[in-house]
Design a protein around this motif. Structure first.
Motif, mmCIF file in Angstrom:
data_model
loop_
_atom_site.group_PDB
_atom_site.id
_atom_site.type_symbol
_atom_site.label_atom_id
_atom_site.label_comp_id
_atom_site.label_asym_id
_atom_site.label_seq_id
_atom_site.Cartn_x
_atom_site.Cartn_y
_atom_site.Cartn_z
ATOM 1 N N SER A 91 0.831 -1.346 -0.026
ATOM 2 C CA SER A 91 0.136 -0.042 0.080
ATOM 3 C C SER A 91 0.744 1.360 0.085
ATOM 4 O O SER A 91 0.448 2.382 -0.385
ATOM 5 C CB SER A 91 -1.006 0.019 1.306
ATOM 6 O OG SER A 91 -0.094 -0.265 2.405
ATOM 7 N N THR A 92 2.211 0.974 0.154
ATOM 8 C CA THR A 92 3.070 2.456 0.239
ATOM 9 C C THR A 92 3.776 2.631 -1.166
ATOM 10 O O THR A 92 4.447 3.580 -1.300
ATOM 11 C CB THR A 92 4.028 2.267 1.296
ATOM 12 O OG1 THR A 92 4.804 1.184 0.848
ATOM 13 C CG2 THR A 92 3.459 2.099 2.664
ATOM 14 N N TYR A 93 3.399 1.742 -1.985
ATOM 15 C CA TYR A 93 3.957 1.791 -3.349
ATOM 16 C C TYR A 93 3.006 2.297 -4.441
ATOM 17 O O TYR A 93 2.139 1.925 -4.670
ATOM 18 C CB TYR A 93 4.549 0.614 -3.848
ATOM 19 C CG TYR A 93 5.619 -0.279 -3.128
ATOM 20 C CD1 TYR A 93 5.546 -1.076 -2.281
ATOM 21 C CD2 TYR A 93 7.043 -0.025 -3.660
ATOM 22 C CE1 TYR A 93 6.721 -1.474 -1.332
ATOM 23 C CE2 TYR A 93 8.196 -0.196 -3.042
ATOM 24 C CZ TYR A 93 7.820 -1.245 -1.933
ATOM 25 O OH TYR A 93 8.979 -1.750 -1.366
ATOM 26 N N ALA A 94 3.607 3.329 -5.176
ATOM 27 C CA ALA A 94 3.029 3.557 -6.429
ATOM 28 C C ALA A 94 3.260 2.483 -7.435
ATOM 29 O O ALA A 94 4.140 1.692 -7.236
ATOM 30 C CB ALA A 94 3.743 4.847 -7.026
ATOM 31 N N MET A 95 2.265 1.982 -8.449
ATOM 32 C CA MET A 95 2.291 1.053 -9.260
ATOM 33 C C MET A 95 2.138 1.411 -10.575
ATOM 34 O O MET A 95 1.425 2.511 -10.869
ATOM 35 C CB MET A 95 1.373 -0.066 -8.851
ATOM 36 C CG MET A 95 1.229 -0.461 -7.518
ATOM 37 S SD MET A 95 2.842 -1.497 -7.471
ATOM 38 C CE MET A 95 2.479 -3.006 -8.410
ATOM 39 N N GLY A 96 2.850 0.817 -11.771
ATOM 40 C CA GLY A 96 2.680 1.211 -12.915
ATOM 41 C C GLY A 96 2.192 -0.062 -13.756
ATOM 42 O O GLY A 96 2.631 -1.160 -13.556
ATOM 43 N N TRP A 97 1.685 -0.107 -14.970
ATOM 44 C CA TRP A 97 1.897 -0.890 -16.017
ATOM 45 C C TRP A 97 2.645 -0.434 -17.172
ATOM 46 O O TRP A 97 2.328 0.679 -17.715
ATOM 47 C CB TRP A 97 0.283 -1.123 -16.536
ATOM 48 C CG TRP A 97 -0.430 -2.056 -15.411
ATOM 49 C CD1 TRP A 97 -1.286 -1.480 -14.446
ATOM 50 C CD2 TRP A 97 -0.583 -3.620 -15.318
ATOM 51 N NE1 TRP A 97 -1.941 -2.582 -13.645
ATOM 52 C CE2 TRP A 97 -1.375 -3.714 -14.247
ATOM 53 C CE3 TRP A 97 0.078 -4.437 -16.134
ATOM 54 C CZ2 TRP A 97 -1.629 -5.076 -14.041
ATOM 55 C CZ3 TRP A 97 0.052 -5.692 -15.589
ATOM 56 C CH2 TRP A 97 -1.056 -6.029 -14.612
ATOM 57 N N ALA A 118 6.622 -1.708 -9.554
ATOM 58 C CA ALA A 118 6.142 -1.059 -8.348
ATOM 59 C C ALA A 118 7.525 0.094 -7.995
ATOM 60 O O ALA A 118 8.692 -0.139 -8.412
ATOM 61 C CB ALA A 118 6.241 -2.079 -7.171
ATOM 62 N N GLY A 119 7.008 1.127 -7.411
ATOM 63 C CA GLY A 119 8.072 1.996 -6.968
ATOM 64 C C GLY A 119 7.934 3.141 -7.674
ATOM 65 O O GLY A 119 8.780 4.080 -7.068
ATOM 66 N N TYR A 142 12.578 3.575 -15.708
ATOM 67 C CA TYR A 142 13.842 3.425 -14.441
ATOM 68 C C TYR A 142 13.416 4.020 -13.090
ATOM 69 O O TYR A 142 14.252 3.995 -12.253
ATOM 70 C CB TYR A 142 15.115 4.321 -15.171
ATOM 71 C CG TYR A 142 15.616 3.528 -16.259
ATOM 72 C CD1 TYR A 142 15.387 4.081 -17.584
ATOM 73 C CD2 TYR A 142 16.424 2.412 -16.461
ATOM 74 C CE1 TYR A 142 15.843 3.256 -18.865
ATOM 75 C CE2 TYR A 142 16.965 1.849 -17.250
ATOM 76 C CZ TYR A 142 16.855 2.199 -18.521
ATOM 77 O OH TYR A 142 17.134 1.733 -19.754
ATOM 78 N N ASP A 143 12.443 4.558 -13.044
ATOM 79 C CA ASP A 143 11.760 4.934 -11.748
ATOM 80 C C ASP A 143 11.297 4.010 -10.867
ATOM 81 O O ASP A 143 10.982 4.040 -9.761
ATOM 82 C CB ASP A 143 10.863 6.142 -11.853
ATOM 83 C CG ASP A 143 11.486 7.478 -12.241
ATOM 84 O OD1 ASP A 143 10.501 8.244 -12.941
ATOM 85 O OD2 ASP A 143 12.460 7.583 -12.266
ATOM 86 N N TYR A 144 11.156 2.576 -11.259
ATOM 87 C CA TYR A 144 10.365 1.662 -10.885
ATOM 88 C C TYR A 144 11.468 0.654 -10.425
ATOM 89 O O TYR A 144 12.320 0.409 -11.149
ATOM 90 C CB TYR A 144 9.386 1.107 -11.801
ATOM 91 C CG TYR A 144 8.264 1.816 -12.308
ATOM 92 C CD1 TYR A 144 8.346 2.778 -13.190
ATOM 93 C CD2 TYR A 144 7.088 1.565 -11.500
ATOM 94 C CE1 TYR A 144 7.118 3.719 -13.548
ATOM 95 C CE2 TYR A 144 6.045 2.491 -11.987
ATOM 96 C CZ TYR A 144 6.231 3.362 -12.796
ATOM 97 O OH TYR A 144 5.054 4.153 -13.156
ATOM 98 N N ASP A 145 11.203 0.066 -9.297
ATOM 99 C CA ASP A 145 12.300 -0.660 -8.500
ATOM 100 C C ASP A 145 11.999 -2.309 -8.932
ATOM 101 O O ASP A 145 12.956 -3.051 -8.571
ATOM 102 C CB ASP A 145 12.182 -0.639 -7.014
ATOM 103 C CG ASP A 145 12.522 1.031 -6.970
ATOM 104 O OD1 ASP A 145 11.869 1.663 -5.835
ATOM 105 O OD2 ASP A 145 13.584 1.551 -7.313
#
Length: 121
Positions: A30-36, A98-99, A106-109
């Motif tokens: 719940s603390t992570y922004a998420m993307g597709w 995530a992240g 490159y912003d995602y971990d």
């Protein structure tokens, strides 16, 4: 460490719908922004959509705006991508990440292994 597992891909005719799911292992989901993101054959990885940790902010690529909807259920540690009015050019492997919060991969971990979406004409 966050493990992500996508599901829901498949073969669909143009104009059809699919809903992708991405299940996360972390208690801190719940603390992570998420993307597709997606990668079509012979093309670069492409941003599709992103959602803030609370779900209150969402972002979309112009190519999917109005057709795709990203959402999340923090109680289930899952993020979704509802895809409507699918087009053959939506054919790709879809990845959740995530992240990050935005179009730069490159912003995602953390990344899932991907799920194939094929749209036939």
């Amino acid at each position: 460490q966050v493990q992500l597992v996508e599901s829901g891909g498949g073969l669909v005719q143009a104009g059809g719908s699919l809903r992708l799911s991405c299940a996360a292992s972390a208690r801190t989901f719940s603390t992570y922004a998420m993307g597709w993101f997606r990668r079509a054959p012979g093309k670069e990885r492409e941003f599709v959509a992103a959602i803030s940790w609370s779900g209150s902010n969402t972002y979309y690529a112009d190519s999917v705006k109005g057709r795709f909807t990203i959402s999340r259920d923090n109680a289930k540690n899952t993020v979704y991508l509802q895809m409507n009015s699918l087009k053959p050019e939506d054919t790709a492997v879809y990845y959740c990440a995530a992240g990050g919060l935005g179009p730069d991969p490159y912003d995602y971990d953390y990344w899932g292994q991907g799920t194939q979406v094929t749209v036939s004409s």
